[in-house]
Design a protein around this motif. Sequence first.
Motif, PDB file in Angstrom:
ATOM      1  N   GLY A   1       7.606  39.859 -43.458  1.00 55.84           N
ATOM      2  CA  GLY A   1       8.286  40.037 -42.185  1.00 55.84           C
ATOM      3  C   GLY A   1       8.005  38.820 -41.298  1.00 55.84           C
ATOM      4  O   GLY A   1       6.987  38.144 -41.460  1.00 55.84           O
ATOM      5  N   TYR A   2       8.923  38.550 -40.393  1.00 57.22           N
ATOM      6  CA  TYR A   2       8.721  37.432 -39.469  1.00 57.22           C
ATOM      7  C   TYR A   2       7.379  37.590 -38.743  1.00 57.22           C
ATOM      8  O   TYR A   2       6.590  36.661 -38.648  1.00 57.22           O
ATOM      9  CB  TYR A   2       9.890  37.408 -38.477  1.00 57.22           C
ATOM     10  CG  TYR A   2       9.716  36.425 -37.352  1.00 57.22           C
ATOM     11  CD1 TYR A   2      10.014  35.076 -37.543  1.00 57.22           C
ATOM     12  CD2 TYR A   2       9.256  36.850 -36.103  1.00 57.22           C
ATOM     13  CE1 TYR A   2       9.845  34.168 -36.521  1.00 57.22           C
ATOM     14  CE2 TYR A   2       9.084  35.940 -35.069  1.00 57.22           C
ATOM     15  CZ  TYR A   2       9.375  34.602 -35.278  1.00 57.22           C
ATOM     16  OH  TYR A   2       9.186  33.709 -34.268  1.00 57.22           O
TER      17      TYR A   2
ATOM     18  N   SER B   1      13.563  49.926 -39.789  1.00 54.89           N
ATOM     19  CA  SER B   1      12.686  50.811 -40.569  1.00 54.89           C
ATOM     20  C   SER B   1      11.334  50.179 -40.842  1.00 54.89           C
ATOM     21  O   SER B   1      10.410  50.857 -41.250  1.00 54.89           O
ATOM     22  CB  SER B   1      13.309  51.251 -41.892  1.00 54.89           C
ATOM     23  OG  SER B   1      14.448  50.556 -42.208  1.00 54.89           O
ATOM     24  N   PHE B   2      11.200  48.889 -40.634  1.00 59.17           N
ATOM     25  CA  PHE B   2       9.910  48.279 -41.023  1.00 59.17           C
ATOM     26  C   PHE B   2       8.849  48.284 -39.930  1.00 59.17           C
ATOM     27  O   PHE B   2       7.703  48.522 -40.272  1.00 59.17           O
ATOM     28  CB  PHE B   2      10.182  46.883 -41.576  1.00 59.17           C
ATOM     29  CG  PHE B   2      10.926  46.954 -42.876  1.00 59.17           C
ATOM     30  CD1 PHE B   2      10.226  47.154 -44.050  1.00 59.17           C
ATOM     31  CD2 PHE B   2      12.309  46.909 -42.931  1.00 59.17           C
ATOM     32  CE1 PHE B   2      10.892  47.267 -45.268  1.00 59.17           C
ATOM     33  CE2 PHE B   2      12.982  47.023 -44.142  1.00 59.17           C
ATOM     34  CZ  PHE B   2      12.270  47.202 -45.306  1.00 59.17           C
ATOM     35  N   PRO B   3       8.990  48.140 -38.703  1.00 60.51           N
ATOM     36  CA  PRO B   3      10.080  47.476 -38.006  1.00 60.51           C
ATOM     37  C   PRO B   3       9.795  45.976 -37.933  1.00 60.51           C
ATOM     38  O   PRO B   3       8.688  45.579 -37.547  1.00 60.51           O
ATOM     39  CB  PRO B   3       9.976  48.100 -36.604  1.00 60.51           C
ATOM     40  CG  PRO B   3       8.516  48.459 -36.462  1.00 60.51           C
ATOM     41  CD  PRO B   3       7.924  48.585 -37.816  1.00 60.51           C
ATOM     42  N   ARG B   4      10.773  45.179 -38.285  1.00 58.17           N
ATOM     43  CA  ARG B   4      10.603  43.726 -38.231  1.00 58.17           C
ATOM     44  C   ARG B   4      11.860  43.086 -37.656  1.00 58.17           C
ATOM     45  O   ARG B   4      12.953  43.647 -37.762  1.00 58.17           O
ATOM     46  CB  ARG B   4      10.358  43.139 -39.641  1.00 58.17           C
ATOM     47  CG  ARG B   4       9.058  43.594 -40.304  1.00 58.17           C
ATOM     48  CD  ARG B   4       7.839  43.030 -39.612  1.00 58.17           C
ATOM     49  NE  ARG B   4       6.583  43.403 -40.276  1.00 58.17           N
ATOM     50  CZ  ARG B   4       5.878  44.510 -40.030  1.00 58.17           C
ATOM     51  NH1 ARG B   4       6.315  45.391 -39.140  1.00 58.17           N
ATOM     52  NH2 ARG B   4       4.750  44.739 -40.651  1.00 58.17           N
ATOM     53  N   LYS B   5      11.693  41.895 -37.080  1.00 60.00           N
ATOM     54  CA  LYS B   5      12.828  41.139 -36.539  1.00 60.00           C
ATOM     55  C   LYS B   5      13.687  40.609 -37.667  1.00 60.00           C
ATOM     56  O   LYS B   5      14.887  40.467 -37.555  1.00 60.00           O
ATOM     57  CB  LYS B   5      12.303  39.946 -35.739  1.00 60.00           C
ATOM     58  CG  LYS B   5      12.244  40.190 -34.242  1.00 60.00           C
ATOM     59  CD  LYS B   5      11.980  38.869 -33.535  1.00 60.00           C
ATOM     60  CE  LYS B   5      10.674  38.955 -32.780  1.00 60.00           C
ATOM     61  NZ  LYS B   5      10.222  37.686 -32.240  1.00 60.00           N
ATOM     62  N   GLY B   6      13.014  40.215 -38.761  1.00 61.59           N
ATOM     63  CA  GLY B   6      13.730  39.653 -39.898  1.00 61.59           C
ATOM     64  C   GLY B   6      12.724  39.325 -40.979  1.00 61.59           C
ATOM     65  O   GLY B   6      11.519  39.566 -40.812  1.00 61.59           O
TER      66      GLY B   6
END
Lengths: 494, 288
Positions: B105-106, B260-265
């Motif tokens: 994840g970013y 759902s990850f939560p990630r930006k990208g």
Amino acid sequence: MRRSERVSTSFGFLGVGLFCLVFADLSVSTLDPWQEMARMARGLVTPDFLAVDRLGEALLQTLAFALLGVALGVVAGFGLALVFHVRVVRWGCAFVRAIHELFWALLFLQMLGLTALTGILAIALPYAGIFAKVYSEILEEAGPRAADTLPAGSGIVSAFFFARLPDAFVHLKSYTFYRVECGLRSSAVLGFVGLPTLGFYLESAFKQGHYSEVSALLFLFYVVIATLRLWMRPRLIPVYLLIAPFVLAGGAEISLDNIVRFFTNDIVPYPLRSADVLDITAWTAFGTWTWELVADQALPGIVATLVLTQIALVGSGVLTLVFFPLVSRRFLGPVGRTAGHAFLVVVRSTPEYILAYVLLQFWGPSMLPAIVALSLHNGAIIGHLVGRFSDELALRPDHPRGLDLYAYEVVPRVYGQFLAFLFYRWEVILRETAILGILGIQTLGFYVDSAIAEIRLDRAMFLIVITALLNIAVDGLSRAIRARLRLATTPEIQ
Amino acid sequence: MGNFIRNIALSAIVSVSFVSAALAQAFVFTAVPDEDEMRLRQRFDKVAVYLTRELGVKVRYIPVKSYAAAVTAFRNNHVHLAWFGGLAGVRARLLVPGSEAIVQGYEDRFFITYFIAHASTGLRPADGFPAGIAGRTFTFGSKGSTSGRLMPEFYIRKHLKQAPAKAFARVGFSGDHSRTIALVQSGAYAVGAVNFKVWANEMKAGHIDPAKVSVIWKTPPYPDYQWTIRGDVDTVWGRGFKARVTRALLDMTDTDLLASFPRKGFVPAKNSDYKPILDVARSIKLID
């Protein structure tokens, strides 16, 4: 004379329990339990059956694992009971039943993955050990009179089926029935490690604080346990057993490689894993490995486990004496008894882990929530059994009433049976101390759990073997005490 | 019944090659259960749908109960791709030679653990390590968590010069981050360590009362979550499969999926990015 020995033994255990209290940390440290408590209470009165996905599936899986596990345990246990006089069999059975179902499940997960077989074996294996022991005791105690009347030269097999088995059958049946309830509890709890039973959803919902889902799951489970006598008919058992495998179908496939790896690599102590047999440095490292494990984990773990067990044993005994009148014909009418039954079903079917967590909110982390949770759970189980037993007592028409009846008539007369149940439950309490890691109590089970979390199966196995040996020792002691007090070696379960 | 008998028969005699040939191979992934487990299945089922579309093979998500179960399933080849925390990933890659961290994840390049304390402790937010936590009750998250166990334990040992069991009056393992927050908020434990993403989520959800529990220290950043894939996927699903999985994960831009990850990208990752985690785990003896 005999009675006084029972009393002095009771006081002895009480003394040991009190002595252990000195070493137990019972501090109360919580400050603000009310916010979380209010959420729990709200959840309890607003069960939400629709919120749980796959509720029906979870229920069916719980039943299927329990029935198949217990059935397999019965078959294997019965076979082993017939050769129980062989020392290797006796030791083998003591070993497999000394390990908690959860740990069996964790070990099988390593070998077989999340398959139906993992759940079935995790129940069947320890249960087979228990059945073998209890069945053999029941068969031993079956009256020899029928066998004595057989003509000389009767075959062993026909003697067994025509003389020994009929006499023991009622006891075998009632004991097996009792274990089905235990099997349901075990099956539900297996969900905690990932099998798709009620415990799977229960643990998730509980961990996330979705208390309406928790109460829905618990209510469902209480109903299953409370109505067990209604649907668990001997005639229906074959039907259930035929359906159960279909319920469990699917899941990961089993690979021989993983099983082989488990035995030849995973549980081999790390320093020896890739070493030559004659490599001195590896053996030295193994010595250090063993010593560190014993000194840092096994010994402190044994102390914490025993301290907690002894106090919880006394606590369970005291609560049993409080609880059993609630379900006894001798003390309450039908309405009171129904309420009493409901209460005991709730207390004994709520996993100890959840009881402990609720109490942790009130009192903070110490041994106190663990002691109370274990005592409540086991007190309710033994209370239920003693209550049933007290129903069988014949009383004189002019028997005393109320407290006099309790203290001078019923308790003295059920006391032997009460002690038999309690000593019988001793090793169970010892095993149950394993699952209270959330309280920061570092029992042997806590260290086993840590080793598995760290995927150090060599350490886990080492500690599991120590746990099993401790269990076998306690079991032996309990057996010796029961024999000395001339208590029934097998508690009579009607 | 057929399945059941087959399972039993298989366990006794048949080897892995037969089984994998006999069953149509779905590509299976899992994720460490770090928070809101109840919704994990819904969220990751969506990810499975996305991957099925992108990869053109059947992709399935299976839920697991613990960090160790995720690693075990990966090791036993029951799952082929996993969303691991830093420590779980390092463990998994040690156990499965050839497996690789492919995407992170970013935010995972600079992950942070918060030390949180109950208001009654009187501990205030500070830049330096809060030495005042010594002697109090303390809860980690899961035993196998990077942010809830490994990194906080590392900093505790570094600054208090003692093992946690010695440094605190009592040490608990809450099981997950949400539980850690609830336990410190109720004062059951005085201090705890929690993943900063979960803290932000719980704050947004209104589960945190700032008058009762607050952040008193933030650890320096470290690398955390990543997608790890088994080394043998190309032999099962064809050459270039690993590269296609990597591409599909990097191309995940749908905000609903990312939430759902939560990630930006997602950004590329490699095994060596997690060297610091391995070193820390070895230094505090969580890995042999």
